[in-house]
Design an enzyme around this catalytic site. Structure first.
Site, mmCIF file in Angstrom:
data_model
loop_
_atom_site.group_PDB
_atom_site.id
_atom_site.type_symbol
_atom_site.label_atom_id
_atom_site.label_comp_id
_atom_site.label_asym_id
_atom_site.label_seq_id
_atom_site.Cartn_x
_atom_site.Cartn_y
_atom_site.Cartn_z
ATOM 1 N N GLU A 135 55.769 45.032 42.042
ATOM 2 C CA GLU A 135 56.014 43.603 41.933
ATOM 3 C C GLU A 135 57.125 43.175 42.883
ATOM 4 O O GLU A 135 58.238 43.706 42.829
ATOM 5 C CB GLU A 135 56.408 43.224 40.506
ATOM 6 N N CYS A 136 56.834 42.228 43.743
ATOM 7 C CA CYS A 136 57.805 41.566 44.610
ATOM 8 C C CYS A 136 58.626 42.578 45.426
ATOM 9 O O CYS A 136 58.162 43.038 46.453
ATOM 10 C CB CYS A 136 58.697 40.640 43.787
ATOM 11 N N GLY A 137 59.817 42.952 44.986
ATOM 12 C CA GLY A 137 60.606 43.928 45.722
ATOM 13 C C GLY A 137 59.879 45.247 45.880
ATOM 14 O O GLY A 137 59.997 45.918 46.908
ATOM 15 N N MET A 178 57.417 44.831 48.642
ATOM 16 C CA MET A 178 58.113 44.925 49.922
ATOM 17 C C MET A 178 58.383 46.378 50.304
ATOM 18 O O MET A 178 58.212 46.780 51.454
ATOM 19 C CB MET A 178 59.430 44.150 49.848
ATOM 20 N N GLY A 217 52.011 42.846 44.668
ATOM 21 C CA GLY A 217 52.054 41.430 44.991
ATOM 22 C C GLY A 217 53.416 40.849 44.697
ATOM 23 O O GLY A 217 54.286 41.506 44.105
#
Length: 460
Positions: free
Chosen positions: A332-334, A337, A431
């Site tokens: 998720e998110c971080g 990335m 995502g």
């Protein structure tokens, strides 16, 4: 559970409710009370301070992401063993999902949980007008229970006395104290809000000072009297937190200064449905546990630690190898990335990351996305079955760039549009969207089932 509870609400963002909330928690802890913190809305940073000051894990309350029954379950479950629960509001008291209703607002949460509310008002540059502001908050929805006011940013004791007299006369509620405009402690901020407590080392001196300042000018005893309410009743036999299985899989969970944005309920639901969480720190050079049957990498600030994360070659290789072997992974998110090829930081430097996702991340100076999301899984997303919709939020400054036509993980819908986002392979779901599992507990069952398949394959 605690029958004492208070909502600390603000007339707007930036009025000082977080600083006051932390100071009040510290003052109550100083009195020997067991304090439970909550935060309204999708926020990871304020709860990290609550956790640090109270010694109990703070929880998020959200009347848009949860049903009314689940909201009460989250509150009751989190409040067990506490003497008093302090709920910090989000934005202004009535601000939530919609401009036309109370949905998702601090006001709605306070009503659903039958909570007395203390309204924090920025009283700088006003006197009797403060009473008009408080009166407006009382009248907009008279079902709310605003029982007291904190006058913040007053210029002097004399200024405070004018505010107190006007509000108590016109609004019929107590003004329970004040904080001066030259309040000496400022909480540090950056683009996502307050700096997470996990990055700030020993906070005991800060909390002690905040407690002393609150005790000097706030009627803490009065707040305790106002906080008394009847217990909230929930059906313990049907709660989503009821243990459904013994430990059937081992789930690696990345958790450190770079990755610490997890809803506590997400972790507890995973455990209730049969996961044993194995925490490890990519930032500190800890490779993924060999016995893991699945991987969960939450959000955080990998961009702030991009150089350190990039330098941990053994960690990156261990994660890539296990994912290439089919390890079920949610990022998720971080975490999204981190699994990409690289992160380009604001200074233009490019830092290689794990590289299982075909694309690069770039940090931007402006916010890329913010807001609530309704979430459905796209074809092949093992978390979602049928057309059920989960709920969560998105908030990030980075953007994802790929030269390939990659399959997306989610279809998301927000207040200002909808579309597809993320990355999907047969075993990786990644995502920007942060999903709250309490909005759709079947996600947890689906995730664990996928991990059990991996465990079975490994044993053959």
């Amino acid at each position: 559970m605690s029958i004492q509870r208070l909502v600390i609400a603000g007339v707007s963002s930036g009025v000082g409710k977080t600083t006051f909330t932390i100071g009040l928690m510290a003052a109550l802890k100083k009195r020997g009370l067991n304090v439970q913190g909550f935060k309204c809305g999708p926020d990871y940073i304020d709860p990290s301070f609550h956790t640090a000051v109270t010694g109990r894990i703070s929880r998020n309350l959200d009347s848009w992401m949860f049903s009314n029954d689940v909201l009460k379950e989250v509150f009751v479950n989190g409040s067990k063993g506490a003497d008093i629960s302090i709920i910090e509001g989000v934005m202004g008291f009535y601000d939530g999902k919609s401009a036309n209703t109370n949905i998702g607002s601090t006001a709605e949460i306070s009503m659903l949980l039958d909570c007395p509310t203390i309204l924090v008002v920025d009283c700088s540059k006003m006197a009797r007008s403060a009473a008009a502001i408080v009166k407006g908050f009382q009248l907009l929805d008279q079902r709310t229970n605003i029982v007291g006011v904190i006058a913040n940013k007053v210029g002097s004791i004399g200024h405070y006395q004018i505010i107190k007299e006007a509000v108590e006369q016109e609004c019929g509620i107590a003004v329970c104290g004040y904080l001066l405009s030259d309040f000496s402690i400022k909480m540090p901020e950056r683009h996502l809000g307050l700096v997470p407590s996990v990055e700030r080392g020993d906070l005991n001196n800060l909390f002690l000072k905040l407690a002393e300042l609150v005790e000097e000018t706030i009627e803490v005893d009065q707040l305790l009297k106002l906080s008394k309410r009847k217990p909230i009743e929930v059906n313990e036999s049907h709660t989503i937190f009821k243990k459904r299985s013994s430990k059937v899989i081992k789930l690696a969970v990345a958790k450190d200064k770079a990755f610490n944005f997890y809803y506590q309920e997400n972790l507890e639901l995973l455990e209730a449905y049969g996961a044993e969480c194995l925490y490890f720190s990519p930032l500190n050079g800890e490779t993924i546990p060999e016995e893991a049957n699945g991987l969960y990498i939450g959000g955080g600030f990998p961009e702030l630690f991009a150089a350190e994360l990039s330098a941990q070659s053994a960690v990156k290789q261990s994660i890539k190898q296990r994912i290439d072997q089919g390890l079920p992974t949610l990022a998720e998110c971080g975490g999204f990335m981190y699994l990409a090829e690289s992160i380009e930081t604001i200074d233009g430097k490019i830092h290689p990351m794990v590289g299982v996702i075909s694309g690069k991340m770039k940090m931007n100076k402006k916010l890329a996305a913010i807001g609530y999301r309704e979430i459905t899984g796209l074809s092949g997303n093992f978390l979602f079955h049928n057309e059920f919709t989960a709920r969560g939020h998105e908030y990030h400054y980075s953007s994802f760039h790929s030269n390939e036509a990659i399959p997306c993980a989610y279809h998301t819908k927000g207040s200002f549009g909808e579309g597809e986002e993320g990355y999907l392979t047969r075993n990786v779901i990644a995502g920007y969207t942060h999903i709250h599992f309490a909005s759709y507990p079947a996600l947890v069952e689906n995730f664990i089932q996928k991990c059990m398949e991996m465990k079975k394959n490994d044993s053959q």
